[in-house]
Design a protein around this motif. Structure first.
Motif, PDB file in Angstrom:
ATOM      1  N   ALA A   1      72.563  24.890  45.625  1.00  0.00           N
ATOM      2  CA  ALA A   1      73.081  24.868  44.257  1.00  0.00           C
ATOM      3  C   ALA A   1      72.479  26.026  43.482  1.00  0.00           C
ATOM      4  CB  ALA A   1      72.754  23.548  43.566  1.00  0.00           C
TER       5      ALA A   1
ATOM      6  N   THR B   1      77.483  26.877  37.169  1.00  0.00           N
ATOM      7  CA  THR B   1      76.794  26.223  38.278  1.00  0.00           C
ATOM      8  C   THR B   1      77.626  26.331  39.548  1.00  0.00           C
ATOM      9  OG1 THR B   1      77.758  24.068  37.733  1.00  0.00           O
ATOM     10  CG2 THR B   1      75.572  24.568  36.827  1.00  0.00           C
ATOM     11  N   TYR B   2      76.947  26.180  40.670  1.00  0.00           N
ATOM     12  CA  TYR B   2      77.606  26.182  41.978  1.00  0.00           C
ATOM     13  C   TYR B   2      76.951  25.114  42.843  1.00  0.00           C
ATOM     14  CZ  TYR B   2      77.966  27.304  46.925  1.00  0.00           C
ATOM     15  OH  TYR B   2      78.129  27.209  48.278  1.00  0.00           O
ATOM     16  N   TYR B   3      77.760  24.437  43.647  1.00  0.00           N
ATOM     17  CA  TYR B   3      77.244  23.457  44.596  1.00  0.00           C
ATOM     18  C   TYR B   3      77.892  23.684  45.957  1.00  0.00           C
ATOM     19  CZ  TYR B   3      75.572  20.893  40.525  1.00  0.00           C
ATOM     20  OH  TYR B   3      74.925  20.525  39.368  1.00  0.00           O
TER      21      TYR B   3
ATOM     22  N   LYS C   1      78.055  18.270  46.911  1.00  0.00           N
ATOM     23  CA  LYS C   1      78.853  17.975  45.717  1.00  0.00           C
ATOM     24  C   LYS C   1      78.960  16.475  45.493  1.00  0.00           C
ATOM     25  CE  LYS C   1      81.812  22.052  45.359  1.00  0.00           C
ATOM     26  NZ  LYS C   1      83.173  22.597  45.561  1.00  0.00           N
TER      27      LYS C   1
ATOM     28  N   PHE D   1      74.188  15.874  44.353  1.00  0.00           N
ATOM     29  CA  PHE D   1      73.104  16.662  43.773  1.00  0.00           C
ATOM     30  C   PHE D   1      73.542  17.222  42.418  1.00  0.00           C
ATOM     31  CE2 PHE D   1      70.872  18.139  47.949  1.00  0.00           C
ATOM     32  CZ  PHE D   1      70.816  16.833  48.377  1.00  0.00           C
ATOM     33  N   THR D   2      72.573  17.349  41.502  1.00  0.00           N
ATOM     34  CA  THR D   2      72.835  17.959  40.202  1.00  0.00           C
ATOM     35  C   THR D   2      71.726  18.945  39.882  1.00  0.00           C
ATOM     36  OG1 THR D   2      73.914  15.944  39.410  1.00  0.00           O
ATOM     37  CG2 THR D   2      73.238  17.558  37.754  1.00  0.00           C
TER      38      THR D   2
ATOM     39  N   LEU E   1      66.451  19.908  40.528  1.00  0.00           N
ATOM     40  CA  LEU E   1      67.524  19.491  41.422  1.00  0.00           C
ATOM     41  C   LEU E   1      67.398  17.981  41.615  1.00  0.00           C
ATOM     42  CD1 LEU E   1      69.907  20.565  43.183  1.00  0.00           C
ATOM     43  CD2 LEU E   1      68.312  20.464  45.127  1.00  0.00           C
TER      44      LEU E   1
END
Length: 124
Positions: free
Chosen positions: A49, A58-60, A65, A68-69, A81
């Motif tokens: 991420a 943001t990218y995951y 997906k 996770f955040t 994370l």
């Protein structure tokens, strides 16, 4: 120069949660990118991420997906994370990385600074 220090790894059962934190210091601008990566034994380093310091992008990875955040706290100068619904295949050393500016994800060579990593182990 940028310094990165990770914390928060550990051992957790499958389905559990962990929160990793990356303390960042140095010259960081709103258009720069910080990311979380992981590397399991015998595997290539994977971009998990990323987030721009402004928080606007943001990218995951597909594999995380919905579970996770990534977030950043400018006041604390941290990038966290939050990892939920962990799976055994999430087991790896997790590293924080910094790149000046932004661009397509996964380009590890663009990352100039790395933390020392923190181990995450998910038992089945």
């Amino acid at each position: 120069q940028v310094q990165l220090v990770e914390s928060g790894g550990g051992l957790v059962q499958a389905g559990g949660s962990l929160r990793l934190s990356c303390a960042a210091s140095g010259r960081i601008f709103s258009w720069d990118t910080l990311g979380w990566f992981r590397q399991a034994p015998g595997k290539e380093r994977e971009n998990v991420a990323t987030i721009t310091w402004s928080g606007g992008s943001t990218y995951y990875a597909d594999s995380v997906k919905g579970r996770f955040t990534i977030s950043r706290d400018i006041a604390k100068s941290t990038v966290d994370l939050q990892m939920n619904s962990l799976k055994p295949e999430d087991t790896a050393v997790y590293l924080c990385g910094f790149r000046a500016g932004s661009g397509p994800p996964g380009r590890l060579l663009k990352y100039d600074y790395w933390g020392q990593g923190t181990q995450v182990t998910v038992s089945s």
